[in-house]
Scaffold this active site. Structure first.
Site, PDB file in Angstrom:
ATOM      1  N   CYS A  74     -39.337  23.750 -20.592  1.00  0.00           N
ATOM      2  CA  CYS A  74     -40.524  23.463 -21.417  1.00  0.00           C
ATOM      3  C   CYS A  74     -41.811  23.494 -20.577  1.00  0.00           C
ATOM      4  CB  CYS A  74     -40.424  22.082 -22.058  1.00  0.00           C
ATOM      5  SG  CYS A  74     -38.825  21.673 -22.735  1.00  0.00           S
ATOM      6  N   ASP A  75     -41.781  22.903 -19.381  1.00  0.00           N
ATOM      7  CA  ASP A  75     -43.029  22.646 -18.651  1.00  0.00           C
ATOM      8  C   ASP A  75     -43.165  23.384 -17.311  1.00  0.00           C
ATOM      9  OD1 ASP A  75     -43.659  20.806 -20.662  1.00  0.00           O
ATOM     10  OD2 ASP A  75     -42.578  19.202 -19.642  1.00  0.00           O
TER      11      ASP A  75
ATOM     12  N   CYS B  58     -38.060  18.373 -18.506  1.00  0.00           N
ATOM     13  CA  CYS B  58     -37.576  19.666 -18.999  1.00  0.00           C
ATOM     14  C   CYS B  58     -38.308  20.823 -18.307  1.00  0.00           C
ATOM     15  CB  CYS B  58     -37.799  19.740 -20.504  1.00  0.00           C
ATOM     16  SG  CYS B  58     -37.441  21.346 -21.210  1.00  0.00           S
TER      17      CYS B  58
END
Ligand code: NAP
Length: 292
Positions: free
Chosen positions: A132-133, A129
């Site tokens: 997200c990261d 993701c």
């Protein structure tokens, strides 16, 4: 004892709850994470009518606020098992719920490449993701694996953060023309076709990715976007009809098990979109209302 337990608070589960609540049927939603499902992993949504462009996180928040306003209970727990014994028994980590109806709305989880080190490096160089990261790899070189819409969406997001983004495609790109054209316009995205990842080099963190054409990519992050699959082991005790790992339903979202419905990405269907998930949720709720 509940009338209906919805498992999963993505757009499908949340819309089922909205329709049930408005029909006078009190639902509860069980969600192991925060509400939103895959929307939370989406940077920009530009194909959901009414919002020209909205982040997945914002749309998810709007949906959950709407439910909260209606008094729908979203319980944070993880479903371990669903059994049937006259009623459905939904066993979770913390509690157990008994209900007449269950709506499965648990979406899909990322497919793994199956490489040595993939699991232990997750969170230390390997991610599923970008939203997200991605920020952890600001200014560095990263690789994205896959050639579908998801992979190019990840690459475009990362291109604004990272110095260089390699897209590693095992055959050819299959993403939409719109995304392919956006990728072409980004100077720091390099698409490598007809190659696979052979090996990961790492000590405690990822340092290099070795391809099967012998090339080494000096990347500190690798984002895997090779598709998603439902994770339905919690339904192992139910004799559900499945197709290719997805739950088979009729037009009313009913599975072969009376009282058990499936909506959104867990369902076998042609199109996996937020709008189709939302629609599935509404249909299931209306069908339950007809039966009650
Ligand atoms: P997808 O379209 O199925 O693409 C999967 C990609 O991963 C393909 O390039 C596939 O290669 C590759 N792949 C699969 N297994 C692999 C393996 N073991 N090793 C290397 N590569 C592998 O999946 P997706 O991109 O996740 O999209 C799923 C659905 O969501 C689609 O309907 C898509 O349109 C939608 N979606 C839309 C958007 C958007 O509109 N912005 C964003 C994300 C997703 P092959 O082609 O060789 O099989």
């Amino acid at each position: 004892m509940r009338k209906c337990v919805i498992i999963g608070a993505g757009p499908a589960g949340m819309n089922a709850a909205l329709y049930l609540k408005r029909a006078g049927i009190e639902p509860i939603i069980i969600e192991k994470d925060v509400p939103g499902g895959e929307m939370l992993k989406t940077d920009k949504i530009e194909n959901y009518l009414g919002f020209e462009s909205i982040s997945g996180g914002e749309l998810a928040l709007k949906m959950s606020i709407q439910l909260k306003g209606l008094g729908v209970n979203i319980i944070r727990d993880k479903v371990i098992k669903v059994r049937y014994d006259d009623k459905f028994i939904v066993e979770c980590e913390k509690e157990q719920y008994v209900s007449d109806y269950v709506i499965v709305a648990t979406g899909r989880t990322p497919r793994k490449l199956g490489l040595r080190g993939e699991e232990e490096l997750t969170g230390k160089g390997i991610s599923y993701c970008a939203v997200c990261d991605g920020a952890f790899y600001r200014g560095r070189e990263v690789a994205v694996i896959g050639g579908g819409d998801a992979a190019l969406t990840e690459a475009l997001y990362l291109a604004d953060l990272c110095s260089k983004v390699y897209v590693v495609v095992r055959h050819n790109l299959r993403a939409s023309d719109v995304l392919q054209n956006r990728v072409k316009a980004k100077e720091n995205i390099i698409v490598l076709k007809n190659v696979n990842v052979n090996e990961l080099k790492y000590d405690d963190k990822l340092s290099n990715v070795i391809l099967d054409d012998g090339k080494t990519l000096p990347v500190s992050g690798m984002f895997i976007a090779i598709g998603r699959m439902p994770e339905l082991s919690f339904l192992n005790e139910i004799d559900l009809e499945m197709k290719n790992g997805y739950i088979l339903t009729n037009d009313k979202m009913q599975s072969n098990i009376k009282g058990l419905y499936a909506v959104g990405d867990v369902r076998y269907k042609d199109y996996y979109q937020i709008v189709t998930a939302v629609s599935d949720g509404a249909v299931a709720a209306l069908a339950i209302r007809e039966e009650v």
